[in-house]
Design a protein around this motif. Structure first.
Motif, PDB file in Angstrom:
ATOM      1  N   ARG A   1       1.734  -0.761   2.661  1.00  0.00           N
ATOM      2  CA  ARG A   1       1.703  -0.400   4.082  1.00  0.00           C
ATOM      3  C   ARG A   1       2.151   1.036   4.232  1.00  0.00           C
ATOM      4  N   ARG A   2       1.339   1.807   4.913  1.00  0.00           N
ATOM      5  CA  ARG A   2       1.648   3.217   5.135  1.00  0.00           C
ATOM      6  C   ARG A   2       2.994   3.368   5.845  1.00  0.00           C
ATOM      7  N   VAL A   3       3.777   4.340   5.389  1.00  0.00           N
ATOM      8  CA  VAL A   3       5.051   4.641   6.048  1.00  0.00           C
ATOM      9  C   VAL A   3       4.803   5.726   7.091  1.00  0.00           C
ATOM     10  N   HIS A   4       5.169   5.444   8.313  1.00  0.00           N
ATOM     11  CA  HIS A   4       4.975   6.423   9.392  1.00  0.00           C
ATOM     12  C   HIS A   4       6.266   7.209   9.572  1.00  0.00           C
ATOM     13  N   GLY A   5       6.429   8.214   8.723  1.00  0.00           N
ATOM     14  CA  GLY A   5       7.615   9.064   8.801  1.00  0.00           C
ATOM     15  C   GLY A   5       7.265  10.368   9.491  1.00  0.00           C
ATOM     16  N   ASP A   6       7.759  11.482   8.946  1.00  0.00           N
ATOM     17  CA  ASP A   6       7.430  12.803   9.488  1.00  0.00           C
ATOM     18  C   ASP A   6       5.918  12.988   9.504  1.00  0.00           C
ATOM     19  N   GLU A   7       5.446  13.798  10.407  1.00  0.00           N
ATOM     20  CA  GLU A   7       4.029  14.155  10.472  1.00  0.00           C
ATOM     21  C   GLU A   7       3.556  14.623   9.088  1.00  0.00           C
ATOM     22  N   GLY A   8       2.470  14.015   8.590  1.00  0.00           N
ATOM     23  CA  GLY A   8       1.917  14.455   7.312  1.00  0.00           C
ATOM     24  C   GLY A   8       2.568  13.832   6.081  1.00  0.00           C
ATOM     25  N   ALA A   9       3.603  13.009   6.260  1.00  0.00           N
ATOM     26  CA  ALA A   9       4.245  12.381   5.092  1.00  0.00           C
ATOM     27  C   ALA A   9       3.243  11.471   4.387  1.00  0.00           C
ATOM     28  N   LEU A  10       3.278  11.462   3.060  1.00  0.00           N
ATOM     29  CA  LEU A  10       2.292  10.731   2.259  1.00  0.00           C
ATOM     30  C   LEU A  10       2.885   9.447   1.672  1.00  0.00           C
ATOM     31  N   THR A  11       2.066   8.415   1.620  1.00  0.00           N
ATOM     32  CA  THR A  11       2.435   7.156   0.956  1.00  0.00           C
ATOM     33  C   THR A  11       1.739   7.157  -0.410  1.00  0.00           C
ATOM     34  N   VAL A  12       2.528   7.104  -1.473  1.00  0.00           N
ATOM     35  CA  VAL A  12       2.031   7.338  -2.837  1.00  0.00           C
ATOM     36  C   VAL A  12       2.355   6.117  -3.699  1.00  0.00           C
ATOM     37  N   ILE A  13       1.325   5.431  -4.160  1.00  0.00           N
ATOM     38  CA  ILE A  13       1.503   4.131  -4.804  1.00  0.00           C
ATOM     39  C   ILE A  13       1.110   4.157  -6.279  1.00  0.00           C
ATOM     40  N   ASP A  14       2.044   3.708  -7.114  1.00  0.00           N
ATOM     41  CA  ASP A  14       1.765   3.530  -8.539  1.00  0.00           C
ATOM     42  C   ASP A  14       1.062   2.181  -8.712  1.00  0.00           C
ATOM     43  N   ALA A  15      -0.220   2.249  -9.027  1.00  0.00           N
ATOM     44  CA  ALA A  15      -1.025   1.026  -9.134  1.00  0.00           C
ATOM     45  C   ALA A  15      -1.431   0.757 -10.578  1.00  0.00           C
ATOM     46  N   THR A  16      -0.636   1.260 -11.515  1.00  0.00           N
ATOM     47  CA  THR A  16      -1.076   1.205 -12.914  1.00  0.00           C
ATOM     48  C   THR A  16      -1.443  -0.209 -13.365  1.00  0.00           C
ATOM     49  N   SER A  17      -0.613  -1.192 -13.012  1.00  0.00           N
ATOM     50  CA  SER A  17      -0.945  -2.558 -13.451  1.00  0.00           C
ATOM     51  C   SER A  17      -1.640  -3.362 -12.354  1.00  0.00           C
ATOM     52  N   ALA A  18      -1.715  -2.821 -11.148  1.00  0.00           N
ATOM     53  CA  ALA A  18      -2.292  -3.570 -10.025  1.00  0.00           C
ATOM     54  C   ALA A  18      -3.762  -3.244  -9.786  1.00  0.00           C
ATOM     55  N   ALA A  19      -4.146  -1.997 -10.065  1.00  0.00           N
ATOM     56  CA  ALA A  19      -5.470  -1.531  -9.660  1.00  0.00           C
ATOM     57  C   ALA A  19      -6.576  -2.416 -10.206  1.00  0.00           C
ATOM     58  N   GLY A  20      -7.398  -2.914  -9.312  1.00  0.00           N
ATOM     59  CA  GLY A  20      -8.520  -3.754  -9.706  1.00  0.00           C
ATOM     60  C   GLY A  20      -8.138  -5.213  -9.918  1.00  0.00           C
ATOM     61  N   GLY A  21      -6.881  -5.558  -9.624  1.00  0.00           N
ATOM     62  CA  GLY A  21      -6.458  -6.947  -9.807  1.00  0.00           C
ATOM     63  C   GLY A  21      -5.819  -7.542  -8.572  1.00  0.00           C
ATOM     64  N   ILE A  22      -5.464  -6.680  -7.620  1.00  0.00           N
ATOM     65  CA  ILE A  22      -4.836  -7.145  -6.381  1.00  0.00           C
ATOM     66  C   ILE A  22      -5.573  -6.504  -5.209  1.00  0.00           C
ATOM     67  N   ASP A  23      -6.005  -7.353  -4.278  1.00  0.00           N
ATOM     68  CA  ASP A  23      -6.718  -6.842  -3.105  1.00  0.00           C
ATOM     69  C   ASP A  23      -5.710  -6.212  -2.137  1.00  0.00           C
ATOM     70  N   PHE A  24      -6.130  -5.163  -1.483  1.00  0.00           N
ATOM     71  CA  PHE A  24      -5.263  -4.445  -0.535  1.00  0.00           C
ATOM     72  C   PHE A  24      -6.164  -3.473   0.219  1.00  0.00           C
ATOM     73  N   SER A  25      -5.591  -2.777   1.191  1.00  0.00           N
ATOM     74  CA  SER A  25      -6.362  -1.776   1.929  1.00  0.00           C
ATOM     75  C   SER A  25      -5.921  -0.380   1.507  1.00  0.00           C
ATOM     76  N   VAL A  26      -6.816   0.362   0.870  1.00  0.00           N
ATOM     77  CA  VAL A  26      -6.459   1.694   0.358  1.00  0.00           C
ATOM     78  C   VAL A  26      -6.185   2.666   1.503  1.00  0.00           C
ATOM     79  N   ALA A  27      -6.663   2.341   2.700  1.00  0.00           N
ATOM     80  CA  ALA A  27      -6.374   3.196   3.861  1.00  0.00           C
ATOM     81  C   ALA A  27      -4.886   3.216   4.186  1.00  0.00           C
ATOM     82  N   GLU A  28      -4.128   2.258   3.632  1.00  0.00           N
ATOM     83  CA  GLU A  28      -2.679   2.229   3.836  1.00  0.00           C
ATOM     84  C   GLU A  28      -1.937   3.170   2.879  1.00  0.00           C
ATOM     85  N   ALA A  29      -2.658   3.807   1.969  1.00  0.00           N
ATOM     86  CA  ALA A  29      -2.020   4.725   1.018  1.00  0.00           C
ATOM     87  C   ALA A  29      -2.721   6.079   1.060  1.00  0.00           C
TER      88      ALA A  29
END
Ligand SMILES: *Cc1c(COP(=O)(O)O)cnc(C)c1O
Length: 370
Positions: free
Chosen positions: A157-185
């Motif tokens: 889930r995107r963090v709504h902090g300071d304007e322009g703050a980025l949500t950065v997710i380490d998906a090394t073991s998750a990518a392609g195995g867990i469904d999620f919405s990439v628009a949240e990152a």
């Protein structure tokens, strides 16, 4: 150590249950020596390898259902290199790092670079998770989608902090195995040797327009950034279907084949259902067992791709994994530094749910006979 000889009829068809490098399917290996044979050993600056890079980027974009403006970028060095690249070229002043296992902790260490403000590191006990909290002055919020060392999965889930703050997710073991919405990152990065069943050495990242803007702004700011760790360089090269220096072509081929397979089967939803089926079999078994229990107490935190199972005192998990290893069932040991009496089992998309059920029979048999 003594070991049990397992009856053939309860053995999984494939004994690889490690969390990375992980099982590579036979069809991927055939892809290497079939279509890949004419590409391996050729120039990464010519169209066959560039088209291959382009294919992995296009297939990842499809798999992750990239929103307009997002791009797939890649570089050499795996996720560990990405952490340093992020310290140089993604964190503007300060990161917030959620740490509930080894991998989250490693990014927190990289984010403690001398040219940045000390990161806001928030820790939780291994086996639990925590949620990011908006803080003034933080411009990157970072945590793992799946903490591979403990088997904890998180909500993206995107963090709504300071304007322009980025949500950065380490998906090394998750990518392609867990469904999620990439628009949240804003950045969803991973290496392909885990759920994506390829080999190590590369990192990929889905980056949002805001992340691209950040990468370009920091690169133009005059901050010292080594060429090899420059995200701007990775962005520019990725758009040309190449990497700064030579990539592992076999890693690209194995990844491309895996992506094609997942997409043909139904994409992320299919992969998610399959990893949930496999992991749930293990969690149900452990819940019902008198000697085993899921390490992650809260069912909502339990990972669909890495199942960690604790054993009671008096049952030696190391002896079980050692005995399994004698039967060709490998890499069920827990993450070394976690130091628990535990089995850790990957339930990545490549692993057949039936093989997980056979593994459970094999563990039961071992428990009875050891
Ligand atoms: C394995 C892993 C890494 C490290 O990946 P490398 O490609 O070996 O650098 C980072 N994060 C997570 C969540 C991992 O599982």
């Amino acid at each position: 150590m003594p070991h049990v000889v397992l009856p053939r009829e309860i053995l999984p068809t494939d004994g690889r249950f490690g969390c990375g490098p992980s099982k590579i399917r036979a069809a991927q290996l055939e892809h290497l020596v079939g279509p890949g044979a004419s590409i391996l050993g050729t120039s990464h600056r010519k169209s066959p390898v560039k088209n291959l890079v382009g294919s992995t980027r296009a297939r990842l974009a499809e798999l992750l259902r990239l929103p307009v403006g997002y791009e797939i970028i890649l570089g050499n060095g795996g996720s560990t290199a990405f952490w340093d690249a992020a310290a140089f070229g993604l964190i503007e002043r300060r990161a917030q790092n959620l740490v509930f296992g080894e991998f989250g902790g490693k990014f927190a260490s990289a984010a403690a670079a001398p040219w940045l403000e000390a990161p806001d590191v928030r820790k939780a006990e291994p086996g639990t998770s925590l949620v990011a909290e908006a803080v003034t002055g933080v411009d990157v919020y970072a945590w793992p989608h799946n903490e591979t060392s403990t088997g904890v999965a998180t909500e993206i889930r995107r963090v709504h902090g300071d304007e322009g703050a980025l949500t950065v997710i380490d998906a090394t073991s998750a990518a392609g195995g867990i469904d999620f919405s990439v628009a949240e990152a804003d950045v969803y990065y991973f290496a392909p040797q885990k759920n994506l069943g390829s080999d190590g050495g590369l990192w990929y990242a889905a980056v949002s327009p805001a992340a691209i803007e950040r990468i370009e702004r920091i690169a133009a700011s005059g901050r010292y950034i080594p060429e090899f760790l420059s995200l701007k360089n990775a962005l520019d090269n990725s758009r040309l279907q190449q990497t700064l220096n030579t990539p592992a072509v076999s890693t690209l081929l194995l990844l491309d084949s895996q992506l094609e397979w997942i997409l043909e089967n139904g994409g992320l939803q299919w992969a998610d259902a399959r990893t949930h089926e496999s992991s749930q079999a293990l969690y149900d078994w452990a819940e019902a067992s008198e000697v085993a229990t899921p390490f992650v107490a809260n069912p909502a935190d339990r990972s669909p791709v890495v199942a960690t199972i604790d054993f009671v005192e008096g049952v030696d998990a190391a002896a079980i994994s050692d005995s399994l290893r004698h039967n060709g069932i490998v890499d069920t040991e827990p993450y070394r530094k976690l130091g628990r009496n535990q089995l850790r089992i990957a339930t990545f998309v490549s692993i057949e749910p039936d093989d997980v059920r056979q593994l459970i029979r094999s563990i039961d048999y071992t428990l009875e006979h050891l």
